[in-house]
Write a protein that holds these residues in place. Structure first.
Motif, PDB file in Angstrom:
ATOM      1  N   LEU A  35     -10.392 -11.629  10.744  1.00 24.27           N
ATOM      2  CA  LEU A  35      -9.228 -10.812  10.436  1.00 24.27           C
ATOM      3  C   LEU A  35      -8.291 -10.721  11.636  1.00 24.27           C
ATOM      4  O   LEU A  35      -8.727 -10.637  12.786  1.00 24.27           O
ATOM      5  CB  LEU A  35      -9.654  -9.409  10.008  1.00 24.27           C
ATOM      6  CG  LEU A  35     -10.549  -9.332   8.766  1.00 24.27           C
ATOM      7  CD1 LEU A  35     -10.969  -7.888   8.513  1.00 24.27           C
ATOM      8  CD2 LEU A  35      -9.852  -9.907   7.541  1.00 24.27           C
TER       9      LEU A  35
ATOM     10  N   ASP B  92       0.184  -7.147  13.847  1.00 24.68           N
ATOM     11  CA  ASP B  92      -1.137  -7.784  13.808  1.00 24.68           C
ATOM     12  C   ASP B  92      -1.053  -9.300  13.671  1.00 24.68           C
ATOM     13  O   ASP B  92      -1.833 -10.039  14.285  1.00 24.68           O
ATOM     14  CB  ASP B  92      -1.959  -7.229  12.640  1.00 24.68           C
ATOM     15  CG  ASP B  92      -2.459  -5.820  12.910  1.00 24.68           C
ATOM     16  OD1 ASP B  92      -2.661  -5.469  14.089  1.00 24.68           O
ATOM     17  OD2 ASP B  92      -2.635  -5.063  11.938  1.00 24.68           O
TER      18      ASP B  92
ATOM     19  N   ARG C  21      -5.662  -9.121   7.368  1.00 23.04           N
ATOM     20  CA  ARG C  21      -6.140  -8.232   8.430  1.00 23.04           C
ATOM     21  C   ARG C  21      -7.106  -7.153   7.947  1.00 23.04           C
ATOM     22  O   ARG C  21      -7.563  -6.333   8.755  1.00 23.04           O
ATOM     23  CB  ARG C  21      -4.945  -7.561   9.112  1.00 23.04           C
ATOM     24  CG  ARG C  21      -4.128  -6.628   8.210  1.00 23.04           C
ATOM     25  CD  ARG C  21      -2.971  -5.992   8.968  1.00 23.04           C
ATOM     26  NE  ARG C  21      -2.203  -5.085   8.119  1.00 23.04           N
ATOM     27  CZ  ARG C  21      -1.154  -4.395   8.553  1.00 23.04           C
ATOM     28  NH1 ARG C  21      -0.763  -4.508   9.809  1.00 23.04           N
ATOM     29  NH2 ARG C  21      -0.495  -3.605   7.731  1.00 23.04           N
ATOM     30  N   SER C  22      -7.418  -7.140   6.652  1.00 25.69           N
ATOM     31  CA  SER C  22      -8.316  -6.094   6.152  1.00 25.69           C
ATOM     32  C   SER C  22      -9.041  -6.582   4.895  1.00 25.69           C
ATOM     33  O   SER C  22      -8.806  -7.682   4.406  1.00 25.69           O
ATOM     34  CB  SER C  22      -7.531  -4.811   5.835  1.00 25.69           C
ATOM     35  OG  SER C  22      -6.660  -5.007   4.738  1.00 25.69           O
ATOM     36  N   LEU C  23      -9.916  -5.728   4.394  1.00 24.23           N
ATOM     37  CA  LEU C  23     -10.756  -5.953   3.211  1.00 24.23           C
ATOM     38  C   LEU C  23     -11.832  -7.008   3.490  1.00 24.23           C
ATOM     39  O   LEU C  23     -11.900  -7.592   4.575  1.00 24.23           O
ATOM     40  CB  LEU C  23      -9.926  -6.299   1.973  1.00 24.23           C
ATOM     41  CG  LEU C  23      -8.897  -5.247   1.564  1.00 24.23           C
ATOM     42  CD1 LEU C  23      -8.155  -5.676   0.292  1.00 24.23           C
ATOM     43  CD2 LEU C  23      -9.544  -3.887   1.367  1.00 24.23           C
ATOM     44  N   ASP C  24     -12.670  -7.224   2.489  1.00 25.05           N
ATOM     45  CA  ASP C  24     -13.863  -8.048   2.663  1.00 25.05           C
ATOM     46  C   ASP C  24     -14.228  -8.667   1.319  1.00 25.05           C
ATOM     47  O   ASP C  24     -13.923  -8.108   0.265  1.00 25.05           O
ATOM     48  CB  ASP C  24     -15.023  -7.164   3.165  1.00 25.05           C
ATOM     49  CG  ASP C  24     -16.274  -7.950   3.481  1.00 25.05           C
ATOM     50  OD1 ASP C  24     -16.412  -8.396   4.632  1.00 25.05           O
ATOM     51  OD2 ASP C  24     -17.120  -8.125   2.571  1.00 25.05           O
TER      52      ASP C  24
ATOM     53  N   GLY D 257      -5.539  -8.565   1.578  1.00 26.24           N
ATOM     54  CA  GLY D 257      -5.600  -7.577   2.641  1.00 26.24           C
ATOM     55  C   GLY D 257      -4.676  -7.920   3.786  1.00 26.24           C
ATOM     56  O   GLY D 257      -4.888  -7.471   4.912  1.00 26.24           O
TER      57      GLY D 257
ATOM     58  N   ARG E 287       0.824  -1.209   0.000  1.00 25.65           N
ATOM     59  CA  ARG E 287       0.000   0.000   0.000  1.00 25.65           C
ATOM     60  C   ARG E 287       0.860   1.261   0.000  1.00 25.65           C
ATOM     61  O   ARG E 287       0.527   2.247  -0.661  1.00 25.65           O
ATOM     62  CB  ARG E 287      -0.921   0.008   1.219  1.00 25.65           C
ATOM     63  CG  ARG E 287      -2.008  -1.035   1.188  1.00 25.65           C
ATOM     64  CD  ARG E 287      -3.012  -0.805   2.296  1.00 25.65           C
ATOM     65  NE  ARG E 287      -3.966  -1.902   2.392  1.00 25.65           N
ATOM     66  CZ  ARG E 287      -5.047  -1.890   3.162  1.00 25.65           C
ATOM     67  NH1 ARG E 287      -5.298  -0.839   3.907  1.00 25.65           N
ATOM     68  NH2 ARG E 287      -5.852  -2.931   3.196  1.00 25.65           N
TER      69      ARG E 287
END
Length: 286
Positions: free
Chosen positions: A109, A199, A81-84, A78, A19
């Motif tokens: 997550l 994380d 740990r993120s996004l869907d 992700g 990112r």
């Protein structure tokens, strides 16, 4: 020595923090979410079907007009740990138009759950789909798993799964192929990196346990891999690693011109792209 170690960690964080290298990543994520919402409004699908009791254990299923179609089960990225799953519904239409049913799998997550927990959830999701193939209208003998980034890692883990140990009623060759885009197959390099391991909380032993390069594939099912030409050297090295570790499975690797770690995923839904055509060929051959 400490200075050299800190410098190496900083370098590796630049390599793996995708990112940070893509200034417009918020706009890309917003576009994906908007495109996904439009697909769910326009295409018939079964949304948020529970495959387990955890809040993350949900999936979306988009059927084709024909029964006994092959299935592409897609696992989102992700960094665990993120996004869907809903952010990726836009991948479905070109496959549906080609006669391929598509499922999108969610998972808990990090840091609420571990990477090993997420692997178990995906095992549960694929087994759930297999046992419900008849009612959902797809061919349980033609299940291909695909995914992007962390989903690429999970795709390879599904190809290494010993399905009869998950459930004696499941066949050893349950997964007939894999499509791994910008995947991570050796998680050990992530263990020293604060930006992600804060994380994931992986030590070296835990990272090795969930690294596909340290596991044998369960079948000779084909694996298609892809990476963006603009991605870091480490993501490109990760693709080479799985080809070296699984030479009888990893039969095709694609470098998508002009694509970064996120936009490479767009190519999977572009009927004119080499990645889409290779993915469709793999699914149809399952």
């Amino acid at each position: 020595m400490a200075s050299n170690n800190a410098s190496n960690i900083e370098r590796m964080e630049r390599e793996y923090n995708a990112r940070a290298s893509i200034p417009d990543h918020p706009q890309i994520f917003a576009r994906w979410a908007d495109q996904g919402a439009k697909v769910r409004r326009r295409r018939a699908g079964l949304i948020d079907m529970p495959y387990g009791d955890d809040e993350g254990e949900r999936l979306d299923f988009f059927p084709t007009m024909q029964r006994n179609s092959p299935l592409l089960a897609f696992i989102h990225g992700g960094y665990w740990r993120s996004l869907d799953k809903s952010d990726f519904s836009w991948i479905a239409p070109p496959f549906l138009d080609a006669g391929v049913a598509v499922a999108f799998l969610n998972y808990g997550l990090a840091p609420r759950v571990t990477v090993e927990d997420i692997v178990r959830q995906q095992l549960k999701a694929i087994a759930w789909l297999y046992t419900r193939a008849e009612e959902l209208g797809f061919d349980r003998q033609r299940i291909v798993v695909g995914g992007h980034s962390a989903g690429g890692h999970l795709t390879a883990m599904m190809m290494a799964a010993l399905w009869p140990e998950v459930d004696p009623a499941l066949p050893a060759d349950l997964v007939k192929g894999g499509i791994a885009i910008s995947g991570l197959y050796d998680l050990e390099p992530l263990a020293p990196l604060p930006f992600i391991n804060s994380d994931l909380k992986l030590d070296v032993a835990a990272a090795r346990k969930v690294s596909p390069v340290h596991l044998p594939p369960a079948t000779d099912a084909p694996l298609l891999t892809a990476v963006g030409a603009l991605e870091s050297s480490e993501f490109k090295r990760q693709m080479r690693l799985i080809h070296q570790a699984w030479p009888h499975n990893a039969r095709e690797e694609l470098e998508v011109a002009g694509a970064n770690h996120l936009t490479v995923c767009d190519a999977l839904a572009d009927p004119e792209s080499a990645l889409f055509r290779a993915a469709l060929d793999l699914v149809r051959a399952a």
